[in-house]
Design an enzyme around this catalytic site. Sequence first.
Site, mmCIF file in Angstrom:
data_model
loop_
_atom_site.group_PDB
_atom_site.id
_atom_site.type_symbol
_atom_site.label_atom_id
_atom_site.label_comp_id
_atom_site.label_asym_id
_atom_site.label_seq_id
_atom_site.Cartn_x
_atom_site.Cartn_y
_atom_site.Cartn_z
ATOM 1 N N GLU A 143 0.763 -1.250 0.088
ATOM 2 C CA GLU A 143 0.037 0.002 0.120
ATOM 3 C C GLU A 143 0.829 1.140 0.008
ATOM 4 O OE1 GLU A 143 0.026 -2.736 1.952
ATOM 5 O OE2 GLU A 143 -1.986 -2.656 3.163
ATOM 6 N N CYS B 268 -2.829 -2.642 7.416
ATOM 7 C CA CYS B 268 -2.274 -2.753 8.798
ATOM 8 C C CYS B 268 -2.376 -0.975 9.410
ATOM 9 C CB CYS B 268 -0.677 -3.126 8.970
ATOM 10 S SG CYS B 268 0.454 -2.073 8.201
ATOM 11 N N CYS C 199 -0.356 1.413 7.301
ATOM 12 C CA CYS C 199 -0.781 1.575 5.771
ATOM 13 C C CYS C 199 -2.203 2.311 6.140
ATOM 14 C CB CYS C 199 -1.324 0.291 5.132
ATOM 15 S SG CYS C 199 0.558 -0.532 4.843
#
EC number: 3.5.4.33
Length: 154
Positions: A61, A89, A92
Amino acid sequence: MTDPVREPWAAPMRLALAEAERAALSGDVPVGAVVLAPDGTTLATGHNERELTGDPTAHAEVLAIRRAAARTGGWRLTDCTLVVTLEPCTMCAGTITQSRVGRVVFGARDEKAGAVGSLWDVVRDRRLNHRPEVIAGVLEEECAKALTAFFRTR
């Protein structure tokens, strides 16, 4: 029966899955991402490169968002869509929020580290000034299968 919310995102998710395969070939967790322009064209792609580069921030990402920003000439990716094979996560999710991505589309949920609804919900936290639309579960089985196959060999 097709799902009218998820179906339009199947083709870009397949591009993200192809990126995930590239990550696996270099020994990294198979996560792939695609950033789409507001008109639906591909701005940038990325796949995990932590093992390849030794960079802990080299998540799919983050790399795709960096490349999209470079291509557009600005850090605001308003009205762009991030399509990613695994739920982002916290790092990101923060990057998504800071870059003002308009929509996040993801495949497999991440019950251990997901920050877009599973463990945390950073991107929809009302205390933040930007909250993208979220579409979860696009090609979820295919995305999960790639991850499961990778971790079986570990």
